[in-house]
Design a protein around this motif. Structure first.
Motif, PDB file in Angstrom:
ATOM      1  N   PRO A 121      49.011  29.201  63.028  1.00  0.00           N
ATOM      2  CA  PRO A 121      49.747  30.284  62.360  1.00  0.00           C
ATOM      3  C   PRO A 121      49.309  31.658  62.876  1.00  0.00           C
ATOM      4  O   PRO A 121      48.120  31.899  63.081  1.00  0.00           O
ATOM      5  N   PHE A 122      50.291  32.525  63.092  1.00  0.00           N
ATOM      6  CA  PHE A 122      49.963  33.853  63.619  1.00  0.00           C
ATOM      7  C   PHE A 122      50.495  34.987  62.754  1.00  0.00           C
ATOM      8  O   PHE A 122      50.410  36.148  63.145  1.00  0.00           O
ATOM      9  N   GLU A 123      51.070  34.648  61.613  1.00  0.00           N
ATOM     10  CA  GLU A 123      51.574  35.698  60.709  1.00  0.00           C
ATOM     11  C   GLU A 123      50.714  35.734  59.453  1.00  0.00           C
ATOM     12  O   GLU A 123      50.092  34.741  59.089  1.00  0.00           O
ATOM     13  N   GLY A 124      50.723  36.890  58.775  1.00  0.00           N
ATOM     14  CA  GLY A 124      49.914  37.039  57.570  1.00  0.00           C
ATOM     15  C   GLY A 124      48.458  37.242  57.926  1.00  0.00           C
ATOM     16  O   GLY A 124      48.128  37.632  59.058  1.00  0.00           O
ATOM     17  N   ASP A 125      47.571  36.959  56.969  1.00  0.00           N
ATOM     18  CA  ASP A 125      46.148  37.144  57.274  1.00  0.00           C
ATOM     19  C   ASP A 125      45.300  35.981  56.752  1.00  0.00           C
ATOM     20  O   ASP A 125      44.120  36.131  56.496  1.00  0.00           O
ATOM     21  N   GLN A 126      45.946  34.825  56.619  1.00  0.00           N
ATOM     22  CA  GLN A 126      45.219  33.676  56.073  1.00  0.00           C
ATOM     23  C   GLN A 126      44.358  32.995  57.140  1.00  0.00           C
ATOM     24  O   GLN A 126      44.702  32.971  58.313  1.00  0.00           O
ATOM     25  N   GLU A 127      43.244  32.445  56.653  1.00  0.00           N
ATOM     26  CA  GLU A 127      42.399  31.642  57.524  1.00  0.00           C
ATOM     27  C   GLU A 127      42.935  30.205  57.539  1.00  0.00           C
ATOM     28  O   GLU A 127      43.326  29.695  56.493  1.00  0.00           O
ATOM     29  N   THR A 128      42.958  29.576  58.694  1.00  0.00           N
ATOM     30  CA  THR A 128      43.477  28.209  58.805  1.00  0.00           C
ATOM     31  C   THR A 128      42.450  27.354  59.538  1.00  0.00           C
ATOM     32  O   THR A 128      41.926  27.769  60.575  1.00  0.00           O
ATOM     33  N   VAL A 139      38.266  27.537  62.897  1.00  0.00           N
ATOM     34  CA  VAL A 139      39.258  28.177  62.026  1.00  0.00           C
ATOM     35  C   VAL A 139      39.885  29.354  62.785  1.00  0.00           C
ATOM     36  O   VAL A 139      39.300  29.903  63.719  1.00  0.00           O
ATOM     37  N   SER A 140      41.075  29.715  62.367  1.00  0.00           N
ATOM     38  CA  SER A 140      41.787  30.804  63.035  1.00  0.00           C
ATOM     39  C   SER A 140      42.241  31.829  62.010  1.00  0.00           C
ATOM     40  O   SER A 140      42.339  31.535  60.815  1.00  0.00           O
ATOM     41  N   ARG A 141      42.511  33.018  62.497  1.00  0.00           N
ATOM     42  CA  ARG A 141      43.169  34.061  61.721  1.00  0.00           C
ATOM     43  C   ARG A 141      44.069  34.850  62.652  1.00  0.00           C
ATOM     44  O   ARG A 141      43.699  35.056  63.820  1.00  0.00           O
ATOM     45  N   PRO A 142      45.212  35.329  62.187  1.00  0.00           N
ATOM     46  CA  PRO A 142      46.049  36.172  63.041  1.00  0.00           C
ATOM     47  C   PRO A 142      45.309  37.433  63.478  1.00  0.00           C
ATOM     48  O   PRO A 142      44.569  38.036  62.700  1.00  0.00           O
ATOM     49  N   ALA A 143      45.499  37.817  64.749  1.00  0.00           N
ATOM     50  CA  ALA A 143      44.927  39.062  65.276  1.00  0.00           C
ATOM     51  C   ALA A 143      46.000  40.150  65.256  1.00  0.00           C
ATOM     52  O   ALA A 143      47.152  39.910  64.871  1.00  0.00           O
ATOM     53  N   CYS A 217      40.979  45.451  63.020  1.00  0.00           N
ATOM     54  CA  CYS A 217      41.810  45.109  61.859  1.00  0.00           C
ATOM     55  C   CYS A 217      40.944  44.443  60.794  1.00  0.00           C
ATOM     56  O   CYS A 217      39.908  43.855  61.109  1.00  0.00           O
ATOM     57  N   PRO A 218      41.352  44.553  59.533  1.00  0.00           N
ATOM     58  CA  PRO A 218      40.534  43.997  58.446  1.00  0.00           C
ATOM     59  C   PRO A 218      40.369  42.483  58.545  1.00  0.00           C
ATOM     60  O   PRO A 218      39.318  41.951  58.179  1.00  0.00           O
ATOM     61  N   GLN A 219      41.390  41.785  59.064  1.00  0.00           N
ATOM     62  CA  GLN A 219      41.268  40.317  59.120  1.00  0.00           C
ATOM     63  C   GLN A 219      40.186  39.881  60.115  1.00  0.00           C
ATOM     64  O   GLN A 219      39.601  38.822  59.975  1.00  0.00           O
ATOM     65  N   LEU A 220      39.902  40.751  61.099  1.00  0.00           N
ATOM     66  CA  LEU A 220      38.815  40.458  62.036  1.00  0.00           C
ATOM     67  C   LEU A 220      37.470  40.527  61.312  1.00  0.00           C
ATOM     68  O   LEU A 220      36.618  39.659  61.464  1.00  0.00           O
ATOM     69  N   VAL A 221      37.319  41.566  60.526  1.00  0.00           N
ATOM     70  CA  VAL A 221      36.056  41.711  59.777  1.00  0.00           C
ATOM     71  C   VAL A 221      35.895  40.534  58.821  1.00  0.00           C
ATOM     72  O   VAL A 221      34.803  39.965  58.685  1.00  0.00           O
TER      73      VAL A 221
END
Ligand SMILES: [Zn+2]
Length: 318
Positions: A121-128, A139-143, A217-221
């Motif tokens: 998944p590449f949309e939103g900011d959820q961890e997968t 695990v991944s998060r959108p960049a 971006c906040p999702q990176l932190v």
């Protein structure tokens, strides 16, 4: 223990000293496994120069489909085929099904093993959780980049130690009940809830994060929170207008905010023959900084990081 070898540390355009993005990692244990993060042009040659086996790679995690991060897949898959590979290869990434299918349709080279795309998944900011190994997970998060892009984290399972005498005193016998306590963090015994903290300790597993290409971006932190190692896009000194990359300063700010152990800068623009100004700029914000270079080898254990070179000594002069 997590071993990490940087196969390519240049961004967008290669140079004689910096190949394009690719990082080899191996988790060492009885059920150890090696995998790649990104696969820029020339990755198979870099693997050979580093003395690393490409036939043992069963998973490649692509951050996004700019060619400097994936063009090495074509040559690598073809060589695996010519070497008689039979086991499937899984390629993870945003829109992986679309792009892996396109790659496999190019030219006359149908592999005799399965290349299985896995969409991330590449949309939103959820961890997968994109891959669950018995002892770690990816695990991944959108960049935040100009095209669909993700970041990945390697997370070793936490280690849980239970003091058997303390547990027994509270009515917990070894075996199933203790197993449930380790897995759940608490268990009900004789009508009373016993927490793990009462009878044991949880030691966090290793965590290493790779951003691929991204702006701050906040999702990176969020993804990097408490990581032992943060491998961060550091294309320029500072994030430039309309450029979808972090600079060294932003990387350092993210490392500081996320409380990581060590920051490793990579994906340098070819304009930098010497990346020490970027490293110095980052160090003003965050002290524990390394600059990646091709064949840099890091060995990460809890509380220690060894820095070395992956090439056999005879190849270092080449
Ligand atoms: Zn790139």
């Amino acid at each position: 223990m997590l071993e990490i070898v940087f196969l390519g540390t240049g961004g967008a355009v290669p140079s004689p000293r910096r190949h394009l993005a690719a990082i080899w990692m191996r988790y060492s244990s009885e059920e150890g496994e090696s995998f790649l993060m990104d696969c820029g042009e020339g990755t198979q040659l870099q693997l050979m120069k580093a003395g690393l086996s490409f036939m043992q790679l069963d998973r490649i995690f692509i951050t996004h489909w700019h060619a400097d991060h994936w063009a090495g897949l074509i040559g690598l898959i073809q060589t695996m085929n010519l070497e008689g590979r039979k086991t499937p290869l899984r390629v993870y990434g945003p829109e992986a099904e679309r792009f892996v299918d396109l790659i496999l349709e190019l030219g006359y080279w149908a592999p005799r093993f399965r290349v299985i795309p896995v969409d991330v998944p590449f949309e939103g900011d959820q961890e997968t959780v994109v891959y669950q190994h018995p002892q770690f997970r990816i695990v991944s998060r959108p960049a935040k980049h100009s095209v669909p892009a993700v970041m990945y984290a390697f997370q070793e399972q936490d280690k849980v130690n239970v003091d058997i005498q303390k547990a027994a005193a509270l009515g917990l016998t070894q075996g199933r009940v203790v197993g449930a306590l380790k897995a759940e963090g608490k268990v009900v015994v004789r009508g009373r809830t016993v927490t793990l903290e009462e009878v044991g300790v949880r030691k966090p597993g290793l965590k290493a994060v790779y951003t691929g290409d991204t702006q701050a971006c906040p999702q990176l932190v969020a993804l990097a929170r408490g990581a032992d190692l943060l491998i961060h896009d550091s294309t320029y000194e500072a994030q430039e207008e309309d450029v979808m990359h972090a600079g060294a300063k932003e990387a350092a700010a993210a490392a500081k905010e996320a409380g990581v152990g060590t920051l490793v800068l990579t994906h340098f623009s070819r304009r930098y023959q010497d990346v020490s100004p970027l490293e110095q700029e980052a160090r003003q914000v965050f002290p524990r900084v390394l600059s990646a270079k091709d064949f840099l080898k890091l060995t990460l254990k809890k509380g220690s990081l060894d820095v070395g070179d992956a090439r056999p000594p005879r190849d270092k002069a080449a």
